[in-house]
Scaffold this active site. Structure first.
Site, mmCIF file in Angstrom:
data_model
loop_
_atom_site.group_PDB
_atom_site.id
_atom_site.type_symbol
_atom_site.label_atom_id
_atom_site.label_comp_id
_atom_site.label_asym_id
_atom_site.label_seq_id
_atom_site.Cartn_x
_atom_site.Cartn_y
_atom_site.Cartn_z
ATOM 1 N N GLY A 15 0.815 -1.209 0.000
ATOM 2 C CA GLY A 15 0.000 0.000 0.000
ATOM 3 C C GLY A 15 0.845 1.254 0.000
ATOM 4 C CE1 TYR A 25 0.215 4.850 4.605
ATOM 5 C CE2 TYR A 25 -1.635 5.665 3.322
ATOM 6 C CZ TYR A 25 -0.795 4.635 3.689
ATOM 7 O OH TYR A 25 -0.950 3.390 3.132
ATOM 8 C CB VAL A 65 1.227 -0.372 4.046
ATOM 9 C CG1 VAL A 65 0.997 -1.625 4.882
ATOM 10 C CG2 VAL A 65 0.500 0.812 4.674
ATOM 11 C CE LYS A 119 -0.565 4.142 8.921
ATOM 12 N NZ LYS A 119 -1.802 4.333 9.708
ATOM 13 C CG ASP A 169 -10.419 7.290 8.280
ATOM 14 O OD1 ASP A 169 -11.395 7.570 7.542
ATOM 15 O OD2 ASP A 169 -9.265 7.144 7.847
#
Length: 286
Positions: A12, A16, A19, A38, A137
């Site tokens: 991912g 931000y 991952v 992450k 979220d």
């Protein structure tokens, strides 16, 4: 600390950071020792963004629930502290968003499967709320599946710990899942997460968002003033009633996570899952 982990593949990436699937360097032969790393980019982060990153670590450390991604480790990935690394348990089944996307055009999920997953998500949310934590979220991209069909709620990057009777006021989250009160700048609390939970259940049954629009302003108008979404076909009244209750624009009319789990319809589903689970355990292995 970062040297303990070896990157296997990127799974991912976003604004931000990234991952990665990783494994322990000192135990490469053990295939079970795989985790999620992450990496949060903080070189251009403001004070608030740094606080969110550090808060995610703080919250994950305090949580222990079978339906929440478990925390393993954290460290600064570089000497300049521009990337924060958070190591968590790996969910080999991917996220719920991708699972639902793969179903489009190929048939919907059965009610049994929908409720099996939904109940696990609700249990995770109830646990967070019991710890005075507002997720903020909740969305299908933040719900992960294991190979054994266990559901894990993740990504507490913008979660907020509330003091008694405290409310949140920051306009934050993913628009498709955000409650009317957030867009109206009304102080919000746990019932805002319940709205998001309603959006998730709707998406699981219809394979589309509860509220959609081509422009952000139109989406906001629909969520605040629009008609409730048309209920999905092929599911029981119990499922549709759950969606309607969670997507009630009146905050106080929405159930709590505990109320949802104590609903007779949901209790019957829980009982059935427990019976099925016990039956599988008793079945002799081949």
């Amino acid at each position: 600390m970062a040297d303990r982990y070896e990157k296997i593949e990127k799974i991912g990436e976003g604004s931000y950071g990234q991952v990665w699937k990783v494994k322990l360097r000192d135990d490469p032969a053990n295939s079970k020792n795989k985790f999620v790393l992450k990496l949060i980019r903080l070189e251009k982060a403001n004070k608030k963004e740094r606080e969110y990153a550090e808060q995610e670590v703080k919250l994950l450390k305090t949580l222990s629930h079978p339906n929440i991604v478990s925390f393993k480790d954290h460290f600064w990935y570089d000497s300049k502290q521009t990337q924060l690394g958070i190591v968590m348990s790996l969910c080999e089944g991917g996220d719920l968003y991708k699972v639902l996307k793969s179903k489009k055009g190929g048939g919907k999920l059965s009610e049994h499967e929908v409720m099996q997953w939904f109940i696990q998500i609700a249990l995770a949310v109830q646990y967070l709320h019991s710890k005075n934590i507002l997720h903020r979220d909740l969305k299908t991209q933040n719900i992960f599946l294991t190979r054994s069909n266990l559901v894990k709620l993740g990504d507490l990057g913008i979660a907020r710990e509330l003091k008694e009777d405290e409310m949140a006021s920051t306009l934050i989250g993913t628009p498709y899942y955000m409650s009317p009160e957030i867009f109206q700048n009304i102080p919000y609390s746990y019932k805002s997460d319940i709205w998001s939970l309603g959006c998730i259940l709707y998406e699981m049954t219809s394979l589309k968002h509860a509220f959609t629009a081509h422009a952000f302003s139109s989406l906001v108008h629909k969520i605040i003033n629009g008609e409730p979404p048309k209920m999905p076909t092929g599911y029981s009244k119990g499922v549709c009633d759950l969606i309607s209750r969670m997507l009630n624009k009146e905050i106080d009319a929405r159930p709590s996570a505990r109320d949802i789990l104590q609903t007779p319809f949901v209790q019957e589903k829980i009982k059935k899952f427990l019976e099925d689970s016990q039956s599988k355990q008793k079945r002799p292995s081949r």
